[in-house]
Scaffold this active site. Sequence first.
Site, PDB file in Angstrom:
ATOM      1  N   GLU A  85       0.844  -1.204   0.000  1.00  0.00           N
ATOM      2  CA  GLU A  85       0.000   0.000   0.000  1.00  0.00           C
ATOM      3  C   GLU A  85       0.878   1.251   0.000  1.00  0.00           C
ATOM      4  OE1 GLU A  85      -3.369  -0.158   2.656  1.00  0.00           O
ATOM      5  OE2 GLU A  85      -3.512   2.030   2.677  1.00  0.00           O
ATOM      6  N   LYS A 274      -7.863  -1.256  11.022  1.00  0.00           N
ATOM      7  CA  LYS A 274      -7.190  -1.637   9.765  1.00  0.00           C
ATOM      8  C   LYS A 274      -5.968  -0.734   9.560  1.00  0.00           C
ATOM      9  CE  LYS A 274      -6.414  -1.675   5.136  1.00  0.00           C
ATOM     10  NZ  LYS A 274      -5.505  -0.806   4.374  1.00  0.00           N
ATOM     11  N   ASP A 290       4.046 -14.502  11.545  1.00  0.00           N
ATOM     12  CA  ASP A 290       2.801 -15.000  10.964  1.00  0.00           C
ATOM     13  C   ASP A 290       1.707 -13.932  11.094  1.00  0.00           C
ATOM     14  OD1 ASP A 290       0.386 -16.269  10.478  1.00  0.00           O
ATOM     15  OD2 ASP A 290       0.926 -18.113  11.523  1.00  0.00           O
ATOM     16  N   HIS A 387      -2.759  10.297   0.030  1.00  0.00           N
ATOM     17  CA  HIS A 387      -2.919   9.030  -0.685  1.00  0.00           C
ATOM     18  C   HIS A 387      -2.722   9.213  -2.178  1.00  0.00           C
ATOM     19  CE1 HIS A 387      -4.989   5.663   1.709  1.00  0.00           C
ATOM     20  NE2 HIS A 387      -4.093   6.270   2.445  1.00  0.00           N
TER      21      HIS A 387
HETATM   22  C1  MEV Z   1      -6.125   2.970   4.828  1.00  0.00           C
HETATM   23  O1  MEV Z   1      -5.335   1.869   4.468  1.00  0.00           O
HETATM   24  C2  MEV Z   1      -6.213   3.090   6.325  1.00  0.00           C
HETATM   25  C3  MEV Z   1      -7.149   4.191   6.847  1.00  0.00           C
HETATM   26  O2  MEV Z   1      -8.450   4.024   6.284  1.00  0.00           O
HETATM   27  C4  MEV Z   1      -7.186   4.041   8.340  1.00  0.00           C
HETATM   28  C5  MEV Z   1      -8.207   4.927   9.020  1.00  0.00           C
HETATM   29  O3  MEV Z   1      -9.247   5.274   8.411  1.00  0.00           O
HETATM   30  O4  MEV Z   1      -7.982   5.242  10.208  1.00  0.00           O
HETATM   31  C6  MEV Z   1      -6.659   5.557   6.440  1.00  0.00           C
END
Ligand code: MEV
Length: 433
Positions: A85, A274, A290, A387
Site C-alpha cells: 500500500e 485496519k 505469521d 494518498h
Molecule cells: C487505509 O489503508 C487506512 C485508513 O483508512 C485508516 C483509518 O481510516 O484510520 C486511512
Amino acid sequence: MNNAVAGFSKLSKKEKINWIANEYFSNPEEALNIIRNYWNSDEKLQQLHDEFIENTITNLYIPLGVAPNFLINGNYKTIPMAIEESSVVAAASKSAKYWATRGGFKATVINTEKIGQVHFTFKGDAQKLEAFFNQIKPKFFSDTQSITKNMQQRGGGILNIELRDKRDLLDNYFQLHATFETKDSMGANFINSCLEQFATTLKEEAQNTDLEVEVVMSILSNYVPNCIVRAEVSCPIEDLTEKHIPNPQEFAERFVQAVQIAEVEPFRAVTHNKGIMNGVDAVILATGNDFRAVEAGVHAYASRNGQYSSLSHAKIENGIFTFWLEIPLALGTVGGLTSLHPLVKLSLEILQKPSAKELMEIVAVAGLAQNFAALRSLTTTGIQEGHMKMHLNNIINQFEANDEERHQIKAHFKKNAVSHSAVVDFIENLRKK
Ligand code: MEV
C-alpha cells in the site's frame, strides 16, 4: 471449461508451469515469460523460496521499505516494512519524525503468555474426571520433558495446565487449557508438540481407568489476551503545534473525538484498526512472523468486551495529550522463517537483532504511528491528498510513462490536485502533443 489435474504436486516445476500456462492462457509463452521473469537468477536462492511451500511457480514481490527516525524508549530505530500500500511507509516515517521531537514512543511489554488447548469429550462424572486430572497432572509435565528441556534452559516452558469444564457450551465438552512461556520463539511448534503429548498422556492414562475420554484435537490458540504490549506517545498540548496543526487544542480535541468514535462505533472501529494493522502487518511480514495469527488474535482482542472496538485510545488530561495502544502479539525472533529467509534476517539486523519482547514493542509502535498518521490526516486535511500523491506513482507506472513524461507529470501535480482522471487526462494530453 478447464480440466481437473491428478498428481499435480508430483509434477516437476517445469511441468507444473507448462500445465498452468497451457490450461489458463491463450498465449502460454507470454504467461511463461512472466512467471520466469520473477525467478531469482541465483538458483540456490530460488530453490530456497521454492521449498517454502508446495507447488511454487514463481515469486510475488512485495516492496520492503524502511521507516527511519523511530525514537522508541530512548533509542533510535529504523523499522523495515513489507507492504504494497503506497502511503504506509511514508506515513510511518512522518509520524516517527513528528514524535521524535516530542519525547518519542514509549513501549512496554505487559505479559507474554501463550495458550494451547486439548479439546476432548467425556461422558460421566465430572468430579471423577477432575480427581483423575489432578492425579495425572505431574505426568503431563514429565511426559513432555524431552520437548520442554531446551525451552526450559532458555527460561521458558509450560506454565500451567488446567482442566476446564465447557459443558455449558457444548455437550460433554472439556479442555486441557495450557499456558506457555516461549521466550524468543513464537512457539507454535513447541506448543503443538506439547499439546499432542498431553493428548497422548490423557488417552493412555484414561485407559487404565473406567473413564471414557475422546480427544477431538490439540492446537495452540492464536488468541493471546495475556501476551500484550502497550505503545504510547504523549506531550503537552501546545507542543503538538506544527505547519498543519496551527491550533493544537482544537486538533487534540478532534483527535480524541475521532478515537472515541472508533471506541463506540464498530463500522469505524474496523477501519481505524485496519489502519493500525497497516503498520503492524508490514513489520510482521518483514520480520518473517505469521501475520494471519496476529490478525486473528488482534481482532478477537478488539471484541473482548462483546462489541468490536478501537485498539487505541486517547485522552487530554491536565493539558497533556496522550495516545496509546494495547495489542496482543505472539511473535518470534528465532525459529521459523527468521533464520531461513535472507531478507527476514536482514530486517532483523536492521532492527539490531531484537528479542521477541523488543520486537513486540517495535511492532506496537509501528501500529500506533500508523494510526496517528491516519487520524491526523483524517481530522485535518483528509486522507486523499496524501494518498493520491503516493498513488500518482502507480498511475504513472500503469501508463509506462518515460522519464520526460514522468518529470512533467510530477511537476504539474505538485501544484494541482491529484485524481485518477486528472492524471489520465494530463498524460493523454501530453501524448497528443
Ligand atoms: C487505509 O489503508 C487506512 C485508513 O483508512 C485508516 C483509518 O481510516 O484510520 C486511512
